[in-house]
Design a protein around this motif. Structure first.
Motif, PDB file in Angstrom:
ATOM      1  N   LEU A   5       0.824  -1.210   0.000  1.00  0.00           N
ATOM      2  CA  LEU A   5       0.000   0.000   0.000  1.00  0.00           C
ATOM      3  C   LEU A   5       0.861   1.264   0.000  1.00  0.00           C
ATOM      4  O   LEU A   5       0.430   2.296  -0.515  1.00  0.00           O
ATOM      5  CB  LEU A   5      -0.956  -0.005   1.189  1.00  0.00           C
ATOM      6  N   CYS A   6       2.050   1.193   0.564  1.00  0.00           N
ATOM      7  CA  CYS A   6       2.957   2.346   0.515  1.00  0.00           C
ATOM      8  C   CYS A   6       3.378   2.639  -0.925  1.00  0.00           C
ATOM      9  O   CYS A   6       3.577   3.792  -1.293  1.00  0.00           O
ATOM     10  CB  CYS A   6       4.201   2.091   1.371  1.00  0.00           C
ATOM     11  N   ILE A   7       3.502   1.608  -1.724  1.00  0.00           N
ATOM     12  CA  ILE A   7       3.883   1.765  -3.126  1.00  0.00           C
ATOM     13  C   ILE A   7       2.669   2.102  -3.986  1.00  0.00           C
ATOM     14  O   ILE A   7       2.722   2.968  -4.855  1.00  0.00           O
ATOM     15  CB  ILE A   7       4.566   0.473  -3.646  1.00  0.00           C
ATOM     16  N   ASP A   8       1.562   1.399  -3.743  1.00  0.00           N
ATOM     17  CA  ASP A   8       0.357   1.558  -4.570  1.00  0.00           C
ATOM     18  C   ASP A   8      -0.864   1.394  -3.677  1.00  0.00           C
ATOM     19  O   ASP A   8      -1.214   0.272  -3.312  1.00  0.00           O
ATOM     20  CB  ASP A   8       0.358   0.512  -5.682  1.00  0.00           C
ATOM     21  N   ALA A  38      -5.565   6.835  -8.019  1.00  0.00           N
ATOM     22  CA  ALA A  38      -5.335   6.495  -6.616  1.00  0.00           C
ATOM     23  C   ALA A  38      -4.511   7.574  -5.909  1.00  0.00           C
ATOM     24  O   ALA A  38      -4.208   7.456  -4.744  1.00  0.00           O
ATOM     25  CB  ALA A  38      -4.634   5.150  -6.506  1.00  0.00           C
ATOM     26  N   LYS A  39      -4.159   8.633  -6.635  1.00  0.00           N
ATOM     27  CA  LYS A  39      -3.318   9.677  -6.038  1.00  0.00           C
ATOM     28  C   LYS A  39      -4.030  10.303  -4.845  1.00  0.00           C
ATOM     29  O   LYS A  39      -5.211  10.603  -4.863  1.00  0.00           O
ATOM     30  CB  LYS A  39      -3.016  10.754  -7.090  1.00  0.00           C
ATOM     31  N   ARG A  40      -3.263  10.536  -3.811  1.00  0.00           N
ATOM     32  CA  ARG A  40      -3.791  11.138  -2.583  1.00  0.00           C
ATOM     33  C   ARG A  40      -4.013  12.626  -2.835  1.00  0.00           C
ATOM     34  O   ARG A  40      -3.137  13.339  -3.304  1.00  0.00           O
ATOM     35  CB  ARG A  40      -2.787  10.933  -1.466  1.00  0.00           C
ATOM     36  N   GLY A  80       6.771  -6.364   0.819  1.00  0.00           N
ATOM     37  CA  GLY A  80       5.677  -5.628   0.177  1.00  0.00           C
ATOM     38  C   GLY A  80       6.152  -4.389  -0.560  1.00  0.00           C
ATOM     39  O   GLY A  80       5.648  -4.053  -1.630  1.00  0.00           O
ATOM     40  N   LEU A  81       7.137  -3.694   0.012  1.00  0.00           N
ATOM     41  CA  LEU A  81       7.699  -2.514  -0.655  1.00  0.00           C
ATOM     42  C   LEU A  81       8.325  -2.875  -1.998  1.00  0.00           C
ATOM     43  O   LEU A  81       8.228  -2.128  -2.964  1.00  0.00           O
ATOM     44  CB  LEU A  81       8.786  -1.860   0.208  1.00  0.00           C
TER      45      LEU A  81
END
Length: 184
Positions: free
Chosen positions: A37-40, A178-180, A107-108
């Motif tokens: 989730l940190c990546i995508d 998905a950009k914050r 995950g990263l």
């Protein structure tokens, strides 16, 4: 995530992984999911478990994904790694923390897009520390007394804050739907 809800989630995920005959632990799965989730932040929960397929487990992982993202995006920094309760013996908690960190690092890097050299020096240091923590263990003399409990609590807090830093550094750089979004 409250203390009791994380305990229930940990136990439910452990049960689901056991039923699905997975070799992964709940902490390792949550770490992997968090790293992904940190990546995508559009990564699916089921992507964190490679060795099984189970519709019941997939829906539980999707719920875990939503709770994890909620914590990571929370302005109050409420993210917490999914680890065993404090009632569990310290040695098992330290092992779970090490596996959580190993899962997070996996995950990263799982999609091959993670480039450590593009991160700030501070965040690179956190990734290095998480690498060291992924090999953490407990000796007999380490496991005695309140100081060991305090040290463990400090490590968990360091992981929590460090992961939050990694997430915040990586997510604003994401492109697409998905950009914050930031509020001004």
């Amino acid at each position: 995530m409250t203390e009791s809800s994380s305990s229930n989630i940990f136990e439910a995920l452990q049960h689901g992984l056991t039923q699905a005959k997975s070799v992964q632990t709940p902490g390792e799965v949550h770490g992997t999911l968090t790293g992904m989730l940190c990546i995508d932040n559009a990564a699916r929960g089921a992507q964190a478990v490679e060795d099984v397929e189970s519709d019941m487990l997939d829906s539980a992982l999707d719920a875990l994904r939503e709770m994890t993202l909620e914590g990571l995006f929370d302005p109050d920094l409420s993210f917490k790694p999914l680890l065993p309760d404090d009632e569990v013996e310290l040695e098992r908690r330290v092992q779970a923390l090490a596996r959580w960190c190993a899962g997070f690092l996996y995950g990263l890097s799982a999609d091959g897009e993670f480039d450590l050299s593009r991160l700030s020096a501070e965040v690179r240091e956190v990734v290095g520390d998480l690498t060291e923590l992924s090999r953490a263990g407990l000796t007999a003399e380490d496991s005695d007394g309140e100081s060991a409990e305090g040290d463990y609590a400090e490590l968990v807090e360091y992981v929590r804050v460090g992961v939050q830093m990694i997430f915040l550094e990586l997510q604003p750089k994401r492109e697409g739907p998905a950009k914050r979004e930031s509020l001004h």
